[in-house]
Design an enzyme around this catalytic site. Structure first.
Site, PDB file in Angstrom:
ATOM      1  N   MET A 105       0.818  -1.203   0.000  1.00 53.35           N
ATOM      2  CA  MET A 105       0.000   0.000   0.000  1.00 53.35           C
ATOM      3  C   MET A 105       0.860   1.265   0.000  1.00 53.35           C
ATOM      4  SD  MET A 105      -3.393  -0.340   0.050  1.00 53.35           S
ATOM      5  CE  MET A 105      -3.966   1.069   1.003  1.00 53.35           C
ATOM      6  N   GLU A 106       1.947   1.250   0.748  1.00 52.04           N
ATOM      7  CA  GLU A 106       2.728   2.466   0.933  1.00 52.04           C
ATOM      8  C   GLU A 106       3.610   2.801  -0.268  1.00 52.04           C
ATOM      9  OE1 GLU A 106       2.488   4.656   3.298  1.00 52.04           O
ATOM     10  OE2 GLU A 106       0.991   3.528   4.442  1.00 52.04           O
TER      11      GLU A 106
END
Length: 405
Positions: free
Chosen positions: A131-132
């Site tokens: 996600m990051e």
């Protein structure tokens, strides 16, 4: 987010001529050169007090230029106008899940060791990594110290970013990374899993044992640091983040609101069941009901680990995406209940219109202002009861369309 403290008396002599011309030509967008020099000078006593060496401080600011583009980004953060479905569909894909599985195989030893040490399942750490930064695919290209210095000098949440800046300087001074290699987002988030400097100081670990906590170049350090972060916020080992559930016909939404957080056994007593048909493994776990698309979309009972994920990013959408990607990495499928077709999120003008239409229909929303609070949700529920809809209080594009008829 992370702080820098520094002062270089001779800063103006170190700026290239073209940078000087650019700064002077920007007028109100950037401060005058003398102000930048004064700003850097004023940081040194605070940096020194934090244990930053003079040599590290001067190296960090030797090429510092106030960055108007960073300040411009502070004003370009769009109003959130995605549904939860749109947020998740753009981030949790078959491709991301497959990449997560490949990364799990590649970094199995590190992830297994991290789970043994900190109790956090590999798929959760992988999902946050994905996600990051798309598993390290893009970690941001801004010089962290220069970005944080610009935010501080420019007066944008200056107290917060000053602290992060000073902390970033200490990280450099301690030798974990050089100032030139400390890169990240315009707001100071750094490395594979986007730690702010303050989080780095508290939670980063030297997992590979080389004497440095390097979340930029060492995947081992980054993954171990993420597991340590979650562990420190009371991750419950071996437990999941939540369950997708289905509501019974005639579900009592008012009672559910009054319960707020309750043991899963009490939710079962209201007729809620897992979509998988399996029993809850721990009926005494405390859960809260989450209906991101109202009663007509996927519904969840969220467990304590969901709130731990939110300590990484305080957003239900983010935490649901992390949990769902983690489940997909270990072989799970899409949500059992489809999202409502044709739904959309509302911008402020549309929310104001929705409130106005509710008021015209005789419901008390207070003064229409585009802010959805308890009074607006109560009005929505009253309207839903009047027209025979499930009284879930969900505000959406579909609801606005119905009111517009």
């Amino acid at each position: 987010m992370f702080v820098a403290d520094g002062s270089i008396i001779r800063l103006s002599r170190r700026l290239p001529a073209l940078a000087l011309v650019a700064l002077l030509s920007l007028g109100g967008v950037a401060p005058a050169l003398a102000n930048s020099a004064d700003f850097v000078r004023s940081l040194w006593p605070q940096a020194e007090a934090r244990g930053v060496s003079r040599s590290a401080f001067e190296r960090a600011f030797a090429s510092y230029n106030y960055q108007p583009k960073v300040m411009e980004l502070t004003g370009k953060q769009p109003e959130f106008s995605q549904t939860v479905q749109q947020y998740i569909d753009r981030r949790v894909t078959d491709g991301q899940a497959a990449k997560g599985r490949a990364m799990r195989q590649e970094w199995n030893q590190t992830l297994t060791g991290a789970e043994q040490r900190w109790g956090v399942q590999p798929e959760i750490v992988l999902a946050i990594w994905g996600m990051e930064t798309n598993f390290g695919g893009f970690m941001g290209g801004e010089n962290t110290i220069h970005a944080l210095a610009t935010l501080t000098e420019g007066g944008y949440r200056a107290s917060f970013f000053r602290e992060e800046l000073l902390t970033a300087l200490r990280i450099v001074s301690d030798g974990h990374v050089s100032a030139d290699n400390m890169t990240g987002s315009w707001a100071g988030a750094m490395g594979h899993t986007q730690f702010m400097p303050s989080s780095f100081i508290r939670f980063a670990v030297d997992y590979n044992g080389d004497g440095r906590k390097d979340i930029w170049n060492s995947v081992q350090d980054a993954l171990g640091s993420t597991a340590n972060y979650l562990n420190n916020f009371k991750w419950r080992p071996g437990e999941t983040w939540g369950y997708e559930v289905k509501l019974p016909s005639g579900f009592d939404f008012a009672r559910a609101r009054a319960m707020d957080r309750a043991p899963l056994s009490q939710w079962q007593a209201l007729g809620i069941q897992r979509t998988s048909g399996r029993a809850f493994p721990r009926p005494n776990d405390i859960g809260r009901l989450y209906m991101p698309a109202g009663a007509s979309g996927p519904v969840f009972l969220l467990l304590p680990n969901f709130d731990v994920i939110k300590r990484y990013n305080n957003s239900d959408s983010y935490a649901l995406a992390v949990g769902h990607l983690a489940d997909r990495i270990i072989g799970g499928g899409d949500f059992a209940t489809p999202w409502p077709a044709g739904d959309s999120a509302l911008n402020k003008a549309q929310r104001t219109q929705l409130q106005t239409l509710l008021a015209q229909a005789g419901f008390d929303v207070g003064t229409p202002d585009g802010v959805v609070g308890p009074k607006t949700r109560a009005a929505v529920r009253a309207y839903q009861n009047r027209v025979g809809l499930p009284a879930d209080g969900h505000v959406s594009g579909l609801l606005l369309q119905r009111l517009q008829r």
